[in-house]
Design an enzyme around this catalytic site. Sequence first.
Site, short mmCIF file in Angstrom:
data_model
loop_
_atom_site.label_atom_id
_atom_site.label_comp_id
_atom_site.label_asym_id
_atom_site.label_seq_id
_atom_site.Cartn_x
_atom_site.Cartn_y
_atom_site.Cartn_z
N SER A 122 -6.30 -33.47 -7.31
CA SER A 122 -6.58 -31.94 -7.59
C SER A 122 -6.72 -32.18 -8.81
CB SER A 122 -5.45 -31.25 -6.75
OG SER A 122 -6.11 -29.89 -6.92
N ASN A 123 -7.39 -30.43 -9.28
CA ASN A 123 -7.88 -30.39 -10.36
C ASN A 123 -7.57 -28.63 -10.31
OD1 ASN A 123 -9.40 -28.26 -8.91
ND2 ASN A 123 -10.25 -30.18 -8.03
#
Length: 282
Positions: free
Chosen positions: A87-88
């Site tokens: 993810s981020n």
Amino acid sequence: LLLLGLIVPARAQQPDTTTVTSSVEELSAEIAALKAKTSTWDKVLAALPEIFLAGLQALSPQDMAGLRVMVTLGPTREAWDGVRFWSNPSSGLMGSALAVCAWLRGAEVTAICGPGVSAFLPRGVQRHDVTNAHGMYEAARGLWPDMDMGMFTAAVADFSPAPLGERKFKKSEAPDGFSLDFRPNPDILHNLAAVRRPGQKVLGFAAETAPDMDALLPLARAKLARKKADLLAANRVNAVGSGFGTPTNSVAVADARGREEIWPSQSKADVAWELCTWLLRI
Ligand code: C5P
């Protein structure tokens, strides 16, 4: 919310006495209705953001009334085993600022939120929660035909790891480390811009690492063309006070008619307000 409270009255057309009177009346009515409904003052306090927003909405120009606006926001999570994901750090703040601004200005707003988005959204905004890029694409694709505007702020993972299975992958299974295969995800903005009907407007974003704001503008221009958006705002994710999770943003903006601007660092609410105004004019 406080930022919006400062911005909206400044941006609203000079309120005439009727507007002010009716907004005060609306606020009083909201408070009276809440007092009647709730047994404790705590509940009233919990509802204060909504009361505050009702007042702001009454003061805002209703220049987006009748428009249906879809906003994608936040990160996506791409699972690579039963419990872990890729993810981020997107917070969804820029998208929530756009959703709130469009809603204040009278639009019917639908927000498609990636996981973990805790940014404020008024109760009047329809919220769809999704987890991964495919889920966000399915939700957006289903809603898109009924929309007038799409604001694509989500930091969608461009690739997903091919999952190693449904259960937790054990350290003992890879004593020397391991590799994952990544597959491309659908580009939601690009795909939906490609099938838009006449009149549907598309706002895209680009999170870029650029040495300075001048270097950001060509990146905005290139992404605008590649994604076939009407308006594109590129923001620096490698500058202090800009990008993921910050309340402010430094953006370079380009539109399909060739107009381009570089904006100094300002609140995401201010950026959102200006982008809504720009989108309305193209
Ligand atoms: O290509 P890049 O990820 O830099 O493009 C950013 C823009 O495209 C953002 O508006 C983002 O919301 C959108 N996007 C998307 N689907 C993807 C990747 C990006 O909608 N898979």
